[in-house]
Write a protein that holds these residues in place. Structure first.
Motif, short mmCIF file in Angstrom:
data_model
loop_
_atom_site.label_atom_id
_atom_site.label_comp_id
_atom_site.label_asym_id
_atom_site.label_seq_id
_atom_site.Cartn_x
_atom_site.Cartn_y
_atom_site.Cartn_z
N GLY A 33 0.79 -1.22 0.00
CA GLY A 33 0.00 0.00 0.00
C GLY A 33 0.82 1.27 0.00
N HIS A 34 2.13 1.15 0.27
CA HIS A 34 2.98 2.34 0.30
C HIS A 34 3.97 2.36 -0.85
N ASN A 35 3.69 1.57 -1.89
CA ASN A 35 4.30 1.81 -3.20
C ASN A 35 3.51 2.92 -3.88
N PRO A 36 4.17 3.71 -4.73
CA PRO A 36 3.41 4.72 -5.47
C PRO A 36 2.50 4.07 -6.51
N LEU A 37 1.38 4.70 -6.78
CA LEU A 37 0.46 4.20 -7.78
C LEU A 37 1.17 4.11 -9.12
N PRO A 38 1.24 2.92 -9.73
CA PRO A 38 1.92 2.81 -11.03
C PRO A 38 1.26 3.68 -12.09
N GLY A 39 2.09 4.32 -12.89
CA GLY A 39 1.59 5.11 -14.01
C GLY A 39 0.78 6.32 -13.59
N PHE A 40 1.07 6.89 -12.41
CA PHE A 40 0.31 8.05 -11.96
C PHE A 40 0.34 9.14 -13.01
N ILE A 70 -11.16 1.04 -10.57
CA ILE A 70 -10.84 -0.29 -11.11
C ILE A 70 -9.56 -0.23 -11.94
N ASP A 71 -9.37 0.83 -12.71
CA ASP A 71 -8.15 0.98 -13.50
C ASP A 71 -6.94 1.12 -12.58
N GLN A 72 -7.08 1.90 -11.51
CA GLN A 72 -5.98 2.06 -10.55
C GLN A 72 -5.67 0.74 -9.85
N LEU A 73 -6.70 0.00 -9.49
CA LEU A 73 -6.49 -1.30 -8.85
C LEU A 73 -5.84 -2.28 -9.82
N ALA A 74 -6.23 -2.24 -11.08
CA ALA A 74 -5.62 -3.11 -12.08
C ALA A 74 -4.13 -2.81 -12.23
N ARG A 75 -3.77 -1.53 -12.25
CA ARG A 75 -2.36 -1.16 -12.33
C ARG A 75 -1.58 -1.69 -11.12
N ALA A 76 -2.21 -1.56 -9.95
CA ALA A 76 -1.56 -1.99 -8.72
C ALA A 76 -1.36 -3.50 -8.69
N LEU A 77 -2.40 -4.25 -9.06
CA LEU A 77 -2.29 -5.71 -9.05
C LEU A 77 -1.35 -6.20 -10.14
N ALA A 78 -1.34 -5.53 -11.28
CA ALA A 78 -0.41 -5.90 -12.34
C ALA A 78 1.03 -5.77 -11.89
N SER A 79 1.31 -4.75 -11.06
CA SER A 79 2.68 -4.59 -10.55
C SER A 79 3.08 -5.76 -9.67
#
Length: 297
Positions: free
Chosen positions: A155-162, A226-235
């Protein structure tokens, strides 16, 4: 028999599980915020539980903080009275046995890996989408804490592709970081992104009710979430490629997120034909304390 404790700011809960995961004892009391009083309560509850089941038990404790592997001190606990204390050493002496201690998110992941939604899977990542965004990593039914006890602090990684044009203005996190995942993919993150565009300050359930009724703003914010969660889970998939990802916390009860996010994850993974095993937690709010009991194995 295995004793598990779930330590929170308001309540201290204990259960006893047998080797098959059946519960034989359960009790909840208010959390004592005086350190010595807290130790007294843990000792008293262990003795009461062992009298109830008729024998000595191993003991595991899940708490909202970590045991620093270098110093043996508790740190980062929101039960602040625990910070800076040798909790394991003190309980080992009190109970005359080795006590296992882990972060509550790690306990959640362990519970789901042992006999929960991911039972039988080798590499399991547990994601908690609640007030914040936490995580825990389990390999072959063993919690991976890491050199600095930081493993799973997803949870304390930056949001990918912000991208501020898509994700809004940069957000400062209490940890000192900027644009941490939990500021976006959490219950508070979801409501923040809706309410900053609405004059009515709604709760998460109220926003989801608007989504179901066709509200345009709710739909827009949900699709962004959902797009933000997808980016996070993809990481996660790109880094450790777990056999299963199990979701807990309040947002885990929103059934539509699983299919919706799985459709978008391949947009952000290294290959677009990934297998994604994404499950809601089997034991829900009980996973943390059950995982604490399994720690004691």
């Amino acid at each position: 028999m295995y004793i598990g404790f779930d330590i929170g700011g308001t309540k201290t809960e204990i259960i006893v599980l047998d080797a098959h995961g059946e519960q034989h004892f359960k009790k909840r009391i208010p959390t004592e915020h005086d350190y010595q009083g807290f130790l007294n309560n843990i000792e008293s509850l262990v003795l009461e539980a062992e009298r109830s089941v008729g024998g000595a038990c191993s003991v595991g404790i899940g708490l909202p903080g970590v045991l620093d592997p270098r110093t043996g001190l508790i740190k980062n606990a929101n039960c602040t009275f625990l910070n800076g204390h040798q909790l394991k050493k003190d309980l080992d002496a009190r109970l005359n046995r080795s006590v296992a201690i882990a972060n509550d998110a790690n306990c959640f992941a362990l519970s789901e890996a042992v006999d929960g939604a991911a039972a039988g899977k080798s590499v399991v990542f547990g994601v908690i989408l609640g007030t914040g965004c936490g995580g825990g990593l389990v390999v072959n039914q063993q919690v991976i804490g890491g050199l600095n006890a930081n493993a799973g602090e997803w949870g304390h990684n930056p949001l990918p592709g912000f991208n501020s044009e898509i994700d809004g203005n940069p957000v400062q996190c209490f940890c000192g970081g900027k644009n941490c995942l939990e500021k976006f993919v959490s219950g508070t993150g979801f409501t923040r992104q809706y309410n900053q565009h609405s004059s009515a300050q709604l709760t998460g359930p109220e926003i989801f009710a608007k989504l179901e009724s066709g509200d345009a703003l709710a739909k827009q914010c949900y699709e962004l979430f959902i797009d933000q969660l997808a980016r996070a889970l993809a990481s996660l998939i790109n880094s450790i490629d777990p056999d299963a990802i199990v979701v807990g916390g309040g947002l885990s009860n929103v059934s539509r997120i699983y299919d919706d996010v799985k459709q978008l994850i391949p947009n952000y993974t290294i290959s677009d034909d990934v297998v994604i095993n994404l499950y809601p937690a089997k034991y829900g709010d009980s996973s943390g304390i059950r995982g604490a009991a399994w720690l004691a194995r």
